[in-house]
Design a protein around this motif. Structure first.
Motif, PDB file in Angstrom:
ATOM      1  N   VAL A 174      42.396 -35.933 -41.072  1.00 22.91           N
ATOM      2  CA  VAL A 174      41.909 -34.378 -40.913  1.00 22.91           C
ATOM      3  C   VAL A 174      40.598 -34.139 -40.410  1.00 22.91           C
ATOM      4  O   VAL A 174      39.703 -34.792 -40.667  1.00 22.91           O
ATOM      5  CB  VAL A 174      41.830 -33.927 -42.507  1.00 22.91           C
ATOM      6  N   THR A 175      40.478 -33.182 -39.340  1.00 22.75           N
ATOM      7  CA  THR A 175      39.461 -33.098 -38.565  1.00 22.75           C
ATOM      8  C   THR A 175      39.027 -31.450 -39.179  1.00 22.75           C
ATOM      9  O   THR A 175      40.036 -30.549 -38.743  1.00 22.75           O
ATOM     10  CB  THR A 175      39.569 -33.245 -37.189  1.00 22.75           C
ATOM     11  N   LEU A 176      37.842 -31.220 -39.575  1.00 24.29           N
ATOM     12  CA  LEU A 176      37.712 -29.668 -39.912  1.00 24.29           C
ATOM     13  C   LEU A 176      36.512 -29.179 -39.041  1.00 24.29           C
ATOM     14  O   LEU A 176      35.544 -30.077 -38.706  1.00 24.29           O
ATOM     15  CB  LEU A 176      36.975 -29.752 -41.298  1.00 24.29           C
ATOM     16  N   THR A 177      36.826 -28.076 -38.329  1.00 24.53           N
ATOM     17  CA  THR A 177      35.935 -27.618 -37.344  1.00 24.53           C
ATOM     18  C   THR A 177      35.334 -26.212 -37.792  1.00 24.53           C
ATOM     19  O   THR A 177      36.304 -25.476 -38.219  1.00 24.53           O
ATOM     20  CB  THR A 177      36.591 -27.316 -35.826  1.00 24.53           C
ATOM     21  N   TRP A 233      41.364 -26.421 -39.442  1.00 25.41           N
ATOM     22  CA  TRP A 233      41.916 -27.665 -40.204  1.00 25.41           C
ATOM     23  C   TRP A 233      43.074 -28.433 -38.988  1.00 25.41           C
ATOM     24  O   TRP A 233      43.741 -27.517 -38.466  1.00 25.41           O
ATOM     25  CB  TRP A 233      42.833 -27.464 -41.414  1.00 25.41           C
ATOM     26  N   ARG A 234      42.844 -29.522 -38.888  1.00 30.87           N
ATOM     27  CA  ARG A 234      43.823 -30.234 -37.881  1.00 30.87           C
ATOM     28  C   ARG A 234      44.299 -31.618 -38.542  1.00 30.87           C
ATOM     29  O   ARG A 234      43.293 -32.347 -38.928  1.00 30.87           O
ATOM     30  CB  ARG A 234      42.958 -30.452 -36.608  1.00 30.87           C
ATOM     31  N   LEU A 235      45.370 -31.763 -39.025  1.00 33.83           N
ATOM     32  CA  LEU A 235      45.997 -32.962 -39.581  1.00 33.83           C
ATOM     33  C   LEU A 235      46.813 -33.662 -38.434  1.00 33.83           C
ATOM     34  O   LEU A 235      47.563 -33.288 -37.981  1.00 33.83           O
ATOM     35  CB  LEU A 235      46.763 -32.508 -40.782  1.00 33.83           C
ATOM     36  N   VAL A 236      46.574 -35.060 -38.175  1.00 38.91           N
ATOM     37  CA  VAL A 236      47.181 -35.759 -37.358  1.00 38.91           C
ATOM     38  C   VAL A 236      47.857 -36.880 -37.991  1.00 38.91           C
ATOM     39  O   VAL A 236      47.041 -37.804 -38.933  1.00 38.91           O
ATOM     40  CB  VAL A 236      46.216 -36.426 -36.143  1.00 38.91           C
ATOM     41  N   VAL A 237      49.183 -37.156 -38.055  1.00 39.28           N
ATOM     42  CA  VAL A 237      50.012 -38.059 -38.623  1.00 39.28           C
ATOM     43  C   VAL A 237      50.453 -39.037 -37.794  1.00 39.28           C
ATOM     44  O   VAL A 237      51.226 -38.821 -36.659  1.00 39.28           O
ATOM     45  CB  VAL A 237      50.948 -37.457 -39.565  1.00 39.28           C
ATOM     46  N   GLU A 278      33.384 -33.076 -41.835  1.00 44.20           N
ATOM     47  CA  GLU A 278      34.268 -32.983 -40.710  1.00 44.20           C
ATOM     48  C   GLU A 278      35.482 -34.009 -40.365  1.00 44.20           C
ATOM     49  O   GLU A 278      36.309 -33.593 -39.891  1.00 44.20           O
ATOM     50  CB  GLU A 278      33.295 -33.076 -39.505  1.00 44.20           C
ATOM     51  N   ARG A 279      35.431 -35.115 -41.184  1.00 45.77           N
ATOM     52  CA  ARG A 279      36.407 -36.057 -40.722  1.00 45.77           C
ATOM     53  C   ARG A 279      36.686 -36.788 -41.723  1.00 45.77           C
ATOM     54  O   ARG A 279      35.725 -37.678 -42.426  1.00 45.77           O
ATOM     55  CB  ARG A 279      35.815 -36.819 -39.432  1.00 45.77           C
TER      56      ARG A 279
END
Lengths: 120, 157
Positions: free
Chosen positions: B108-111, B119-123, B85-86
């Motif tokens: 990257v957080t995968l739910t 998919w959520r990518l935080v930069v 997940e992370r």
């Protein structure tokens, strides 16, 4: 031109200076004010609970980053927003976003080809 | 560009996406070098080198070849690894600690959503320790609203 998320060395130095200058909320607020028109340091200091000296420090950082230029008038020395540095940063960020868009498209294609092991 | 300011007030760049694949498969595609080589950079890009030591403190050494044939070495260090997940990684090597565009932390957080995965990518465009990222809401507002205005200003001169 190749769209790459990694800029060249010179460009990276300039971008580093720009992004670092933009990392401070006071400096971002100063730029927003300057986007509405040129202003004197005193005018720029007005919205902040901050001495003119403290604001001058922020102005120097912005000037070094190429985001701001100062007029020649001895008394007034108006601050002017240099939009090109800001546009360079925006262009780089857009390329960066496209890099990931492209990568994630390719990842989606790749995932379609990966054989799935069903649970149970 | 979707920009989000989470509750903590940390301004970051966020890229969200949904994949039609279970989370375990997305995780594998993200952490298995043989798979990363196939998608990183997207179409037209090749990745002749991808070595990943996927554990906190482990390195990710990568060479990406752009369509013009130029090769770009990239180096990252994994900060957090929590399958499936992370995954958190940060720029390492020469660009580390320099600030600016090369000094990123990516999360990257995968739910799981049934058989699909969000998919959520935080930069963050600064070192991991410095929570004041370069991309503030004010900055993006200046960029978003301001660019036309700024163009106008430049033309006027």
């Amino acid at each position: 031109m190749v769209e790459l998320h990694a800029p060249g060395v010179m460009e990276a130095d300039r971008l580093s200076a720009t992004l670092n200058a933009l990392a401070d909320p006071t400096r971002r607020a100063i730029l927003e004010q300057l986007a509405r028109g040129d202003a004197s340091p005193t005018e720029l200091a007005a919205p902040f609970d901050m001495s003119l000296a403290a604001v001058s420090k922020h102005l120097k950082v912005l000037e070094r980053a190429g985001l701001l230029s100062r007029g020649r008038e001895a008394q007034w020395r108006p601050c002017h927003l240099e939009a090109s540095a800001l546009r360079d940063a925006a262009t780089w960020l857009e390329r960066y976003r496209r890099f990931w868009d492209r990568s994630l498209d390719a990842l989606a294609d790749h995932l379609e080809r990966v054989p799935r092991r069903r649970p149970r | 560009m979707k920009v989000d300011v989470p509750k903590g007030g940390d301004p970051v760049l966020v890229m969200e996406r949904e994949f039609d694949a279970p989370r375990e498969l997305v995780w594998a595609a993200l952490t298995d070098p043989a798979q990363v080589m196939r998608w990183y950079g997207g179409q037209g890009f090749e990745n002749p080198v991808c070595e990943m030591d996927v554990r906190p403190g482990g390195r990710w050494r990568h060479v990406m070849r752009t369509p013009d044939g130029a090769e770009h070495p990239l180096e990252y260090v994994f900060l957090e690894v929590k399958p499936p997940e992370r995954l958190v990684w940060r720029t390492a090597g020469p660009a580390e600690g320099q600030g600016g565009p090369h000094d990123n932390t990516m999360t990257v957080t995968l739910t799981a959503a049934g058989e699909r995965t969000r998919w959520r990518l935080v930069v963050e465009f600064r070192s991991h320790a410095d929570r004041e990222a370069a991309l503030g809401m004010g900055f993006t507002r200046v960029l978003g609203e301001g660019c036309d205005k700024l163009q106008g200003l430049v033309k006027r001169r």
